[in-house]
Scaffold this motif. Structure first.
Motif, PDB file in Angstrom:
ATOM      1  N   HIS A 137       0.835  -1.196   0.000  1.00 16.26           N
ATOM      2  CA  HIS A 137       0.000   0.000   0.000  1.00 16.26           C
ATOM      3  C   HIS A 137       0.871   1.248   0.000  1.00 16.26           C
ATOM      4  CE1 HIS A 137      -3.414   2.611   0.656  1.00 16.26           C
ATOM      5  NE2 HIS A 137      -2.720   3.217   1.603  1.00 16.26           N
ATOM      6  N   GLU A 138       0.412   2.274  -0.710  1.00 16.72           N
ATOM      7  CA  GLU A 138       1.060   3.580  -0.680  1.00 16.72           C
ATOM      8  C   GLU A 138       0.065   4.577  -0.113  1.00 16.72           C
ATOM      9  OE1 GLU A 138       3.328   6.788  -3.628  1.00 16.72           O
ATOM     10  OE2 GLU A 138       2.669   4.829  -4.382  1.00 16.72           O
ATOM     11  N   ALA A 139       0.370   5.153   1.045  1.00 18.90           N
ATOM     12  CA  ALA A 139      -0.573   6.020   1.744  1.00 18.90           C
ATOM     13  C   ALA A 139      -0.930   7.233   0.906  1.00 18.90           C
ATOM     14  CB  ALA A 139       0.003   6.454   3.087  1.00 18.90           C
ATOM     15  N   ALA A 140      -2.225   7.575   0.895  1.00 18.78           N
ATOM     16  CA  ALA A 140      -2.695   8.718   0.114  1.00 18.78           C
ATOM     17  C   ALA A 140      -2.771   9.986   0.943  1.00 18.78           C
ATOM     18  CB  ALA A 140      -4.070   8.406  -0.479  1.00 18.78           C
ATOM     19  N   GLU A 141      -2.723   9.848   2.290  1.00 22.89           N
ATOM     20  CA  GLU A 141      -2.790  11.007   3.157  1.00 22.89           C
ATOM     21  C   GLU A 141      -1.870  10.786   4.357  1.00 22.89           C
ATOM     22  OE1 GLU A 141      -5.270   7.897   3.955  1.00 22.89           O
ATOM     23  OE2 GLU A 141      -6.005   9.373   2.522  1.00 22.89           O
ATOM     24  N   PRO A 142      -1.478  11.859   5.040  1.00 29.63           N
ATOM     25  CA  PRO A 142      -0.562  11.709   6.168  1.00 29.63           C
ATOM     26  C   PRO A 142      -1.204  10.983   7.343  1.00 29.63           C
ATOM     27  CG  PRO A 142      -1.376  13.960   6.032  1.00 29.63           C
ATOM     28  CD  PRO A 142      -1.839  13.266   4.795  1.00 29.63           C
ATOM     29  N   LEU A 143      -0.357  10.309   8.116  1.00 28.30           N
ATOM     30  CA  LEU A 143      -0.816   9.658   9.343  1.00 28.30           C
ATOM     31  C   LEU A 143      -0.516  10.559  10.526  1.00 28.30           C
ATOM     32  CD1 LEU A 143       0.331   5.967   8.748  1.00 28.30           C
ATOM     33  CD2 LEU A 143      -1.960   6.941   8.505  1.00 28.30           C
ATOM     34  N   LEU A 144      -1.436  10.579  11.477  1.00 29.92           N
ATOM     35  CA  LEU A 144      -1.295  11.408  12.662  1.00 29.92           C
ATOM     36  C   LEU A 144      -0.608  10.624  13.771  1.00 29.92           C
ATOM     37  CD1 LEU A 144      -4.873  12.949  12.553  1.00 29.92           C
ATOM     38  CD2 LEU A 144      -2.742  13.980  11.735  1.00 29.92           C
ATOM     39  N   SER A 145       0.202  11.304  14.566  1.00 34.54           N
ATOM     40  CA  SER A 145       0.952  10.639  15.622  1.00 34.54           C
ATOM     41  C   SER A 145       0.032  10.135  16.726  1.00 34.54           C
ATOM     42  CB  SER A 145       1.967  11.609  16.220  1.00 34.54           C
ATOM     43  OG  SER A 145       2.571  11.042  17.372  1.00 34.54           O
ATOM     44  N   ALA A 146       0.290   8.918  17.188  1.00 32.22           N
ATOM     45  CA  ALA A 146      -0.486   8.346  18.291  1.00 32.22           C
ATOM     46  C   ALA A 146      -0.217   9.056  19.606  1.00 32.22           C
ATOM     47  CB  ALA A 146      -0.179   6.854  18.428  1.00 32.22           C
ATOM     48  N   SER A 147       0.797   9.915  19.642  1.00 32.67           N
ATOM     49  CA  SER A 147       1.069  10.661  20.866  1.00 32.67           C
ATOM     50  C   SER A 147      -0.077  11.597  21.223  1.00 32.67           C
ATOM     51  CB  SER A 147       2.364  11.458  20.731  1.00 32.67           C
ATOM     52  OG  SER A 147       2.251  12.434  19.700  1.00 32.67           O
ATOM     53  N   GLY A 148      -0.924  11.927  20.238  1.00 31.53           N
ATOM     54  CA  GLY A 148      -2.085  12.766  20.497  1.00 31.53           C
ATOM     55  C   GLY A 148      -3.322  11.995  20.908  1.00 31.53           C
ATOM     56  N   GLY A 173     -33.436  -1.623  21.442  1.00 26.03           N
ATOM     57  CA  GLY A 173     -33.303  -3.004  21.906  1.00 26.03           C
ATOM     58  C   GLY A 173     -31.974  -3.620  21.537  1.00 26.03           C
ATOM     59  N   VAL A 174     -32.013  -4.893  21.124  1.00 27.80           N
ATOM     60  CA  VAL A 174     -30.796  -5.646  20.838  1.00 27.80           C
ATOM     61  C   VAL A 174     -29.985  -4.954  19.739  1.00 27.80           C
ATOM     62  CG1 VAL A 174     -29.850  -7.843  20.056  1.00 27.80           C
ATOM     63  CG2 VAL A 174     -31.878  -7.797  21.519  1.00 27.80           C
ATOM     64  N   ALA A 175     -28.716  -4.702  20.021  1.00 25.62           N
ATOM     65  CA  ALA A 175     -27.889  -3.945  19.079  1.00 25.62           C
ATOM     66  C   ALA A 175     -26.456  -4.462  19.099  1.00 25.62           C
ATOM     67  CB  ALA A 175     -27.917  -2.450  19.417  1.00 25.62           C
ATOM     68  N   THR A 176     -25.691  -4.055  18.105  1.00 28.81           N
ATOM     69  CA  THR A 176     -24.269  -4.362  17.997  1.00 28.81           C
ATOM     70  C   THR A 176     -23.499  -3.046  17.927  1.00 28.81           C
ATOM     71  OG1 THR A 176     -24.680  -6.438  16.814  1.00 28.81           O
ATOM     72  CG2 THR A 176     -22.484  -5.487  16.610  1.00 28.81           C
ATOM     73  N   LEU A 177     -22.416  -2.940  18.694  1.00 28.86           N
ATOM     74  CA  LEU A 177     -21.614  -1.726  18.695  1.00 28.86           C
ATOM     75  C   LEU A 177     -20.265  -1.971  18.049  1.00 28.86           C
ATOM     76  CD1 LEU A 177     -21.221   1.033  21.259  1.00 28.86           C
ATOM     77  CD2 LEU A 177     -19.145  -0.200  20.644  1.00 28.86           C
ATOM     78  N   THR A 178     -19.849  -1.065  17.187  1.00 34.65           N
ATOM     79  CA  THR A 178     -18.506  -1.084  16.615  1.00 34.65           C
ATOM     80  C   THR A 178     -17.853   0.262  16.867  1.00 34.65           C
ATOM     81  OG1 THR A 178     -19.178  -0.249  14.430  1.00 34.65           O
ATOM     82  CG2 THR A 178     -19.229  -2.642  14.753  1.00 34.65           C
ATOM     83  N   MET A 179     -16.542   0.260  17.066  1.00 33.98           N
ATOM     84  CA  MET A 179     -15.831   1.519  17.200  1.00 33.98           C
ATOM     85  C   MET A 179     -14.480   1.414  16.531  1.00 33.98           C
ATOM     86  SD  MET A 179     -14.920   1.614  21.318  1.00 33.98           S
ATOM     87  CE  MET A 179     -14.442   3.350  21.229  1.00 33.98           C
ATOM     88  N   ALA A 180     -14.048   2.516  15.953  1.00 38.57           N
ATOM     89  CA  ALA A 180     -12.773   2.531  15.237  1.00 38.57           C
ATOM     90  C   ALA A 180     -12.068   3.853  15.486  1.00 38.57           C
ATOM     91  CB  ALA A 180     -12.982   2.322  13.740  1.00 38.57           C
ATOM     92  N   LEU A 181     -10.788   3.765  15.814  1.00 33.79           N
ATOM     93  CA  LEU A 181      -9.934   4.942  15.871  1.00 33.79           C
ATOM     94  C   LEU A 181      -9.294   5.113  14.502  1.00 33.79           C
ATOM     95  CD1 LEU A 181      -8.399   6.985  17.979  1.00 33.79           C
ATOM     96  CD2 LEU A 181      -6.487   5.471  17.451  1.00 33.79           C
ATOM     97  N   LEU A 182      -9.356   6.320  13.940  1.00 31.39           N
ATOM     98  CA  LEU A 182      -8.779   6.598  12.636  1.00 31.39           C
ATOM     99  C   LEU A 182      -7.636   7.580  12.793  1.00 31.39           C
ATOM    100  CD1 LEU A 182     -12.045   7.001  10.522  1.00 31.39           C
ATOM    101  CD2 LEU A 182     -10.711   4.929  10.953  1.00 31.39           C
ATOM    102  N   ALA A 183      -6.433   7.135  12.425  1.00 31.33           N
ATOM    103  CA  ALA A 183      -5.248   7.992  12.549  1.00 31.33           C
ATOM    104  C   ALA A 183      -4.828   8.590  11.221  1.00 31.33           C
ATOM    105  CB  ALA A 183      -4.085   7.192  13.140  1.00 31.33           C
ATOM    106  N   ASN A 184      -5.453   8.177  10.121  1.00 30.38           N
ATOM    107  CA  ASN A 184      -5.131   8.800   8.832  1.00 30.38           C
ATOM    108  C   ASN A 184      -5.985  10.053   8.679  1.00 30.38           C
ATOM    109  OD1 ASN A 184      -7.251   6.957   8.761  1.00 30.38           O
ATOM    110  ND2 ASN A 184      -7.217   6.836   6.546  1.00 30.38           N
ATOM    111  N   ASP A 185      -5.374  11.131   8.247  1.00 32.92           N
ATOM    112  CA  ASP A 185      -6.012  12.446   8.224  1.00 32.92           C
ATOM    113  C   ASP A 185      -6.905  12.577   7.004  1.00 32.92           C
ATOM    114  OD1 ASP A 185      -6.692  14.951   8.997  1.00 32.92           O
ATOM    115  OD2 ASP A 185      -4.757  15.880   8.574  1.00 32.92           O
ATOM    116  N   VAL A 186      -7.999  11.812   6.996  1.00 32.43           N
ATOM    117  CA  VAL A 186      -8.894  11.772   5.838  1.00 32.43           C
ATOM    118  C   VAL A 186      -9.541  13.129   5.595  1.00 32.43           C
ATOM    119  CG1 VAL A 186     -10.987  10.716   4.902  1.00 32.43           C
ATOM    120  CG2 VAL A 186      -9.332   9.319   6.152  1.00 32.43           C
TER     121      VAL A 186
END
Length: 225
Positions: A137-148, A173-186
């Motif tokens: 893969h070749e990144a299309a946008e910069p990645l943000l530092s995890a220090s933040g 009622g009955v549900a499913t939860l998903t969560m995602a951290l995004l570090a690429n500066d979309v």
């Protein structure tokens, strides 16, 4: 491959290879999880169905930042310049608000190596990180530092529930939860972001929130709460 397809592809890989595999225990153990269309939407009926379906986790979960420490060690061994792209987890259907609020699950992480121009996918189950796969893969946008990255998964979910998630659970009622951290500066705004979603199996509706993973600011909700 455009930016959106790349992000969705990464999350799909993690869902299929990490969370899906870990969830097999729940699916095979809970044959009664299929939900028929509700004939009444009373709080009592919803609560009874949630109690029937609520799963018992097969593994002890960890918060996202705790799991990240394990994943990062494995990623650095994979490629010395590895940088986090996403962290993702899915709670099994029927998880209660209290179970979700702890912010603890098994996690999937995607890292990017600029030198190798590869992405690597890792899973963290309890305190063990495992390499899952890699791809060019070749990144299309910069990645943000995890220090933040200041807002851990439990804090993010607390804000999510207070900002409309609890009401959605009570009504949907009955549900499913998903969560995602995004570090690429979309968005090009320099923000590390949490994206959290609840999907109701009874109504087919969803509630999604974006949060700044540094400050904790709620960036948006859909639908608006």
């Amino acid at each position: 491959m455009n930016r959106l397809e790349w992000i969705l592809g990464i999350i799909l890989v993690v869902l299929l290879l990490v969370v899906g595999a870990l969830s097999l225990t729940f699916w095979f153990r809970n044959d009664r999880t299929a939900v028929s269309p509700p004939v009444a939407n009373s709080a009592t009926t919803i609560a009874q169905r949630a109690d029937d379906i609520a799963p018992t986790p097969a593994y002890d979960g960890r918060s996202a930042i705790t799991a990240y420490a394990q994943a990062r060690n494995a990623a650095i061994n994979w490629q010395a310049d590895a940088q986090i792209v996403t962290a993702q987890a899915t709670w099994p259907q029927g998880a209660t608000a209290e179970q979700i609020r702890q912010g603890q699950e098994s996690w999937g992480f995607t890292f990017y190596s600029p030198a190798a121009q590869k992405i690597g996918v890792f899973s963290v189950v309890e305190d063990e990180a495992q390499f899952v796969s890699e791809g060019d893969h070749e990144a299309a946008e910069p990645l943000l530092s995890a220090s933040g990255w200041n807002l851990d998964s439990d804090e993010a979910i607390t804000a999510f529930l207070a900002g409309g998630g609890s009401r959605f659970l009570n009504e949907g009622g009955v549900a499913t939860l998903t969560m995602a951290l995004l570090a690429n500066d979309v968005e090009g705004n320099g923000r590390l972001e949490w994206q959290i979603s609840l999907f109701s199996l009874q109504t087919g509706n969803a509630f999604t929130m974006r949060l700044d993973a540094t400050s904790g600011e709620i960036l948006s909700t859909n639908p608006e709460s």
